[in-house]
Design a protein around this motif. Structure first.
Motif, PDB file in Angstrom:
ATOM      1  N   LEU A 146     -40.455 -26.512 -23.231  1.00  0.00           N
ATOM      2  CA  LEU A 146     -41.821 -26.029 -23.006  1.00  0.00           C
ATOM      3  C   LEU A 146     -42.370 -25.246 -24.190  1.00  0.00           C
ATOM      4  O   LEU A 146     -43.528 -24.820 -24.172  1.00  0.00           O
ATOM      5  N   GLY A 147     -41.561 -25.062 -25.220  1.00  0.00           N
ATOM      6  CA  GLY A 147     -42.005 -24.361 -26.414  1.00  0.00           C
ATOM      7  C   GLY A 147     -42.203 -22.870 -26.202  1.00  0.00           C
ATOM      8  O   GLY A 147     -43.080 -22.269 -26.818  1.00  0.00           O
ATOM      9  N   LEU A 148     -41.391 -22.273 -25.347  1.00  0.00           N
ATOM     10  CA  LEU A 148     -41.551 -20.862 -25.023  1.00  0.00           C
ATOM     11  C   LEU A 148     -40.736 -19.935 -25.917  1.00  0.00           C
ATOM     12  O   LEU A 148     -40.897 -18.722 -25.842  1.00  0.00           O
ATOM     13  N   LEU A 149     -39.871 -20.489 -26.736  1.00  0.00           N
ATOM     14  CA  LEU A 149     -39.049 -19.660 -27.601  1.00  0.00           C
ATOM     15  C   LEU A 149     -39.772 -19.360 -28.906  1.00  0.00           C
ATOM     16  O   LEU A 149     -40.490 -20.190 -29.449  1.00  0.00           O
ATOM     17  N   ASN A 150     -39.602 -18.163 -29.423  1.00  0.00           N
ATOM     18  CA  ASN A 150     -40.155 -17.756 -30.714  1.00  0.00           C
ATOM     19  C   ASN A 150     -41.671 -17.950 -30.805  1.00  0.00           C
ATOM     20  O   ASN A 150     -42.174 -18.452 -31.804  1.00  0.00           O
ATOM     21  N   THR A 151     -42.368 -17.568 -29.762  1.00  0.00           N
ATOM     22  CA  THR A 151     -43.828 -17.677 -29.773  1.00  0.00           C
ATOM     23  C   THR A 151     -44.424 -16.474 -29.051  1.00  0.00           C
ATOM     24  O   THR A 151     -43.785 -15.881 -28.193  1.00  0.00           O
ATOM     25  N   THR A 152     -45.619 -16.139 -29.431  1.00  0.00           N
ATOM     26  CA  THR A 152     -46.321 -15.061 -28.731  1.00  0.00           C
ATOM     27  C   THR A 152     -47.432 -15.623 -27.851  1.00  0.00           C
ATOM     28  O   THR A 152     -48.114 -14.874 -27.176  1.00  0.00           O
ATOM     29  N   GLU A 153     -47.580 -16.938 -27.859  1.00  0.00           N
ATOM     30  CA  GLU A 153     -48.600 -17.581 -27.041  1.00  0.00           C
ATOM     31  C   GLU A 153     -48.166 -17.622 -25.570  1.00  0.00           C
ATOM     32  O   GLU A 153     -46.985 -17.694 -25.269  1.00  0.00           O
ATOM     33  N   SER A 154     -49.137 -17.584 -24.695  1.00  0.00           N
ATOM     34  CA  SER A 154     -48.825 -17.696 -23.273  1.00  0.00           C
ATOM     35  C   SER A 154     -48.943 -19.159 -22.843  1.00  0.00           C
ATOM     36  O   SER A 154     -49.501 -19.982 -23.559  1.00  0.00           O
ATOM     37  N   ALA A 155     -48.431 -19.439 -21.672  1.00  0.00           N
ATOM     38  CA  ALA A 155     -48.489 -20.799 -21.148  1.00  0.00           C
ATOM     39  C   ALA A 155     -48.698 -20.747 -19.642  1.00  0.00           C
ATOM     40  O   ALA A 155     -48.270 -19.802 -18.984  1.00  0.00           O
ATOM     41  N   ASP A 156     -49.359 -21.752 -19.108  1.00  0.00           N
ATOM     42  CA  ASP A 156     -49.515 -21.899 -17.667  1.00  0.00           C
ATOM     43  C   ASP A 156     -48.552 -22.988 -17.215  1.00  0.00           C
ATOM     44  O   ASP A 156     -48.574 -24.102 -17.745  1.00  0.00           O
ATOM     45  N   ILE A 157     -47.714 -22.650 -16.250  1.00  0.00           N
ATOM     46  CA  ILE A 157     -46.706 -23.594 -15.774  1.00  0.00           C
ATOM     47  C   ILE A 157     -46.735 -23.607 -14.253  1.00  0.00           C
ATOM     48  O   ILE A 157     -46.781 -22.562 -13.613  1.00  0.00           O
ATOM     49  N   LEU A 158     -46.704 -24.783 -13.665  1.00  0.00           N
ATOM     50  CA  LEU A 158     -46.660 -24.940 -12.220  1.00  0.00           C
ATOM     51  C   LEU A 158     -45.328 -25.585 -11.855  1.00  0.00           C
ATOM     52  O   LEU A 158     -44.990 -26.649 -12.358  1.00  0.00           O
TER      53      LEU A 158
END
Length: 70
Positions: free
Chosen positions: A42-54
Protein backbone atom coordinates in the motif's frame (compact mmCIF):
# COMPACT_ATOMS: atom_id res chain seq x y z
CA UNK A 1 -14.83 -27.83 5.49
CA UNK A 2 -18.01 -26.62 3.94
CA UNK A 3 -19.13 -22.99 4.11
CA UNK A 4 -21.25 -23.56 7.23
CA UNK A 5 -18.32 -25.09 9.12
CA UNK A 6 -16.03 -22.24 8.08
CA UNK A 7 -18.58 -19.68 9.25
CA UNK A 8 -18.98 -21.50 12.58
CA UNK A 9 -15.22 -21.71 13.06
CA UNK A 10 -14.64 -17.97 12.62
CA UNK A 11 -17.75 -17.08 14.62
CA UNK A 12 -16.49 -19.20 17.52
CA UNK A 13 -13.04 -17.62 17.33
CA UNK A 14 -14.58 -14.13 17.30
CA UNK A 15 -16.65 -14.92 20.38
CA UNK A 16 -13.70 -16.53 22.17
CA UNK A 17 -10.95 -14.02 21.34
CA UNK A 18 -12.80 -10.77 20.55
CA UNK A 19 -10.32 -8.03 19.61
CA UNK A 20 -7.27 -10.10 20.58
CA UNK A 21 -4.75 -10.94 17.87
CA UNK A 22 -5.60 -14.62 18.39
CA UNK A 23 -9.00 -13.99 16.79
CA UNK A 24 -7.39 -13.79 13.36
CA UNK A 25 -4.20 -15.85 13.56
CA UNK A 26 -2.44 -18.47 15.68
CA UNK A 27 0.95 -16.73 15.68
CA UNK A 28 2.08 -13.16 16.12
CA UNK A 29 4.90 -13.67 13.64
CA UNK A 30 2.48 -14.49 10.82
CA UNK A 31 0.48 -11.34 11.59
CA UNK A 32 3.64 -9.17 11.62
CA UNK A 33 4.65 -10.55 8.22
CA UNK A 34 1.15 -9.92 6.86
CA UNK A 35 1.12 -6.34 8.15
CA UNK A 36 4.56 -5.66 6.70
CA UNK A 37 3.51 -7.00 3.30
CA UNK A 38 0.32 -4.91 3.36
CA UNK A 39 2.19 -1.75 4.38
CA UNK A 40 4.76 -2.24 1.61
CA UNK A 41 2.10 -3.00 -1.02
CA UNK A 42 0.00 0.00 0.00
CA UNK A 43 3.05 2.27 0.01
CA UNK A 44 2.69 3.17 3.68
CA UNK A 45 6.35 2.80 4.60
CA UNK A 46 8.72 5.79 4.59
CA UNK A 47 6.05 8.33 3.69
CA UNK A 48 4.32 11.20 5.40
CA UNK A 49 1.31 11.06 3.10
CA UNK A 50 -2.00 9.76 4.40
CA UNK A 51 -4.13 7.13 2.72
CA UNK A 52 -7.77 6.06 2.78
CA UNK A 53 -8.19 2.31 3.11
CA UNK A 54 -11.38 0.26 3.37
CA UNK A 55 -11.19 -3.23 4.82
CA UNK A 56 -14.45 -5.16 4.75
CA UNK A 57 -15.16 -8.53 6.31
CA UNK A 58 -11.59 -9.14 7.37
CA UNK A 59 -11.73 -10.22 10.99
CA UNK A 60 -11.70 -7.85 13.93
CA UNK A 61 -10.04 -4.86 12.25
CA UNK A 62 -6.59 -5.47 13.68
CA UNK A 63 -4.97 -4.93 10.27
CA UNK A 64 -6.52 -1.50 9.76
CA UNK A 65 -5.80 -0.43 13.33
CA UNK A 66 -2.15 -1.48 13.02
CA UNK A 67 -1.74 0.08 9.58
CA UNK A 68 -3.31 3.34 10.72
CA UNK A 69 -0.52 3.71 13.27
CA UNK A 70 2.06 3.59 10.48
Amino acid sequence: MDSKQIFEHWSNWAETYGTNLRATTKTGTAKLLELDALARRLGLLNTTESADILEVGCGNGINCISLSKQ
